[in-house]
Design an enzyme around this catalytic site. Sequence first.
Site, PDB file in Angstrom:
ATOM      1  N   ASP A  93       0.868  -1.171   0.000  1.00 35.18           N
ATOM      2  CA  ASP A  93       0.000   0.000   0.000  1.00 35.18           C
ATOM      3  C   ASP A  93       0.914   1.234   0.000  1.00 35.18           C
ATOM      4  O   ASP A  93       2.118   1.137   0.278  1.00 35.18           O
ATOM      5  CB  ASP A  93      -0.907  -0.046   1.246  1.00 35.18           C
ATOM      6  CG  ASP A  93      -2.054   0.945   1.139  1.00 35.18           C
ATOM      7  OD1 ASP A  93      -2.219   1.554   0.063  1.00 35.18           O
ATOM      8  OD2 ASP A  93      -2.783   1.121   2.133  1.00 35.18           O
ATOM      9  N   ASP A 128      -3.861   7.189  -3.908  1.00 32.97           N
ATOM     10  CA  ASP A 128      -5.203   7.649  -4.273  1.00 32.97           C
ATOM     11  C   ASP A 128      -5.805   8.414  -3.113  1.00 32.97           C
ATOM     12  O   ASP A 128      -5.201   8.494  -2.038  1.00 32.97           O
ATOM     13  CB  ASP A 128      -6.088   6.455  -4.659  1.00 32.97           C
ATOM     14  CG  ASP A 128      -6.278   5.501  -3.496  1.00 32.97           C
ATOM     15  OD1 ASP A 128      -5.292   5.243  -2.770  1.00 32.97           O
ATOM     16  OD2 ASP A 128      -7.404   5.020  -3.281  1.00 32.97           O
ATOM     17  N   ALA A 196     -12.011   2.712   0.416  1.00 28.75           N
ATOM     18  CA  ALA A 196     -12.810   3.485   1.375  1.00 28.75           C
ATOM     19  C   ALA A 196     -14.124   2.820   1.760  1.00 28.75           C
ATOM     20  O   ALA A 196     -15.138   3.487   1.983  1.00 28.75           O
ATOM     21  CB  ALA A 196     -13.046   4.905   0.855  1.00 28.75           C
ATOM     22  N   CYS A 279     -14.441 -24.198  17.074  1.00 28.52           N
ATOM     23  CA  CYS A 279     -13.428 -24.229  16.020  1.00 28.52           C
ATOM     24  C   CYS A 279     -12.527 -25.430  16.242  1.00 28.52           C
ATOM     25  O   CYS A 279     -12.267 -25.802  17.384  1.00 28.52           O
ATOM     26  CB  CYS A 279     -12.603 -22.938  16.080  1.00 28.52           C
ATOM     27  SG  CYS A 279     -11.199 -22.902  14.960  1.00 28.52           S
ATOM     28  N   CYS A 281      -9.373 -25.621  14.759  1.00 26.55           N
ATOM     29  CA  CYS A 281      -7.994 -25.324  14.339  1.00 26.55           C
ATOM     30  C   CYS A 281      -7.034 -25.811  15.428  1.00 26.55           C
ATOM     31  O   CYS A 281      -7.443 -26.053  16.571  1.00 26.55           O
ATOM     32  CB  CYS A 281      -7.819 -23.829  14.047  1.00 26.55           C
ATOM     33  SG  CYS A 281      -7.483 -22.789  15.487  1.00 26.55           S
ATOM     34  N   CYS A 284      -7.194 -23.965  18.864  1.00 23.30           N
ATOM     35  CA  CYS A 284      -8.379 -24.190  19.695  1.00 23.30           C
ATOM     36  C   CYS A 284      -8.380 -25.606  20.263  1.00 23.30           C
ATOM     37  O   CYS A 284      -8.760 -25.826  21.412  1.00 23.30           O
ATOM     38  CB  CYS A 284      -9.645 -23.919  18.888  1.00 23.30           C
ATOM     39  SG  CYS A 284      -9.754 -22.187  18.391  1.00 23.30           S
TER      40      CYS A 284
END
Length: 490
Positions: A93, A128, A196, A279, A281, A284
């Site tokens: 960015d 921008d 935005a 969860c 994963c 967890c």
Amino acid sequence: MGERFELQTADAAGRIGELTVPRAGVTVETPTLLPVINPHLDTIAPRRLADEFGAEALITNAYIFHGSEDYRERAIDEGLHDLLDFPGAIMTDSGSFQLAEYGKIDVTTEEILQFQFDIGSDIATPVDIPTEPGVSRETAEAELETTQERLELAASIDTGDMLVSAPVQGSTHSDLRERAGAHAAETGLDVFPIGAVVPLLNEYRYADVVDAVAAAKRGLGPAAPVHLFGAGHPMMFALAAALGCDLFDSAAYAIYARDDRYLTVRGTRHLDDLDHLPCSCPICVDHGAAGLRDLPDDRRETALAAHNLHVSFAEIRRIKAAIREGSLLELVDERARSHPAMLDGYRALLAHADQLEREDPSSKGTFFVTSAESARRPEVVRHHDRLDRLSVPDALFLTEGPDPPSDEYDDVWRVVPPFGPVPSALSRTYPLTAEVPTRPDRAALEAAARGVSRLVDAHPETSFGLAHRGWPPAIIESLPDELALFDGES
Ligand SMILES: [Zn+2]
């Protein structure tokens, strides 16, 4: 554009694609998630993002490197790939976010693009102007003009094989977003972030996000790879993917972890409020809720960030599987139940059914009618449009079940809510192979009645009969007068 992004499988306006990133020497399968890396905070090392989470790309902020005494020279000398130790594609960015937050930055588009090139970015971003939602048309137009000048400048600079993104602004003015999308596509730049939308996401204004994206996509066209900039919550990935967003970035995984916030596809929970973790994963499974709470602060933050990433990448994989299977809108429908604002987002998506219909494949896996919203899906719209073009006999009986009362009819077609009339010849073709509930809701009956009306209105020379099962009076009144009615319930 075009040769670098190849579309493969589509569902609604969602798609699986391949984005070739020549400077990184990789091809990224989309939709994909780019974790945000802040060089000053090493929550999860980039190498671990690639190896453990399968991240094919990440995003970092060139403006932070540019302004950092620690990192500026190192980034130029070593290049981002070595400095961060990341083998995939690196997007940068430009400082537009800092511009939006603090009102000014101290680099020009030429300088920051050159800097991004010098540090080895694979996908760079010009500076921008992120125009806030709700600003006046004059402001949005004036800022868009500045953004567009910078995109044209960026397109005129030789950046070698580095891809350059062309952000699409326009605030909440749909016509400006559409115009901005068309202009961005014309620049010939490579990747198209829709900018935005973060203030809208922060306020749960998902319907406004959908309208902004739909407008930008109308301008950009289907061939453009689209990045929904700043949409990092997995709850909304499916909705955005169904609109044709291909890239997502997440700073949320780390920011939320800092405050003990636990991401799920149904929303965010606070670790203190969880006795059981929904969860599977590794984090967890290994720790459990109490175990996570007991970790020292820094380890808990890293563990939560890892869970947050696992759940985010799992949702991206689920979306890809759904696109392959043709069930993306069923997934969006499920996700829409997590919050009323998500339901608004889904309803806003369906309000663009005509737009989705243009990209939606004409045949896919079985359509499951699972909610009132199903009646407004692009497949139902397409079937109704097709009814105008079907040939019909002189006398046609339409029925939800009961047989015709006499032999004056030449043919019998079933009526299936929400589609309406189903010609026998098409009953084994998508979407009429749909699985529908045996107890249709009012939205499905209304859609079926619209289908019946379309068919009757398109064929004034034919005499029609309709046997329905107890349709409510208001729906009956909406039907054409010339239709002979039989109530199968009475
Ligand atoms: Zn987990």
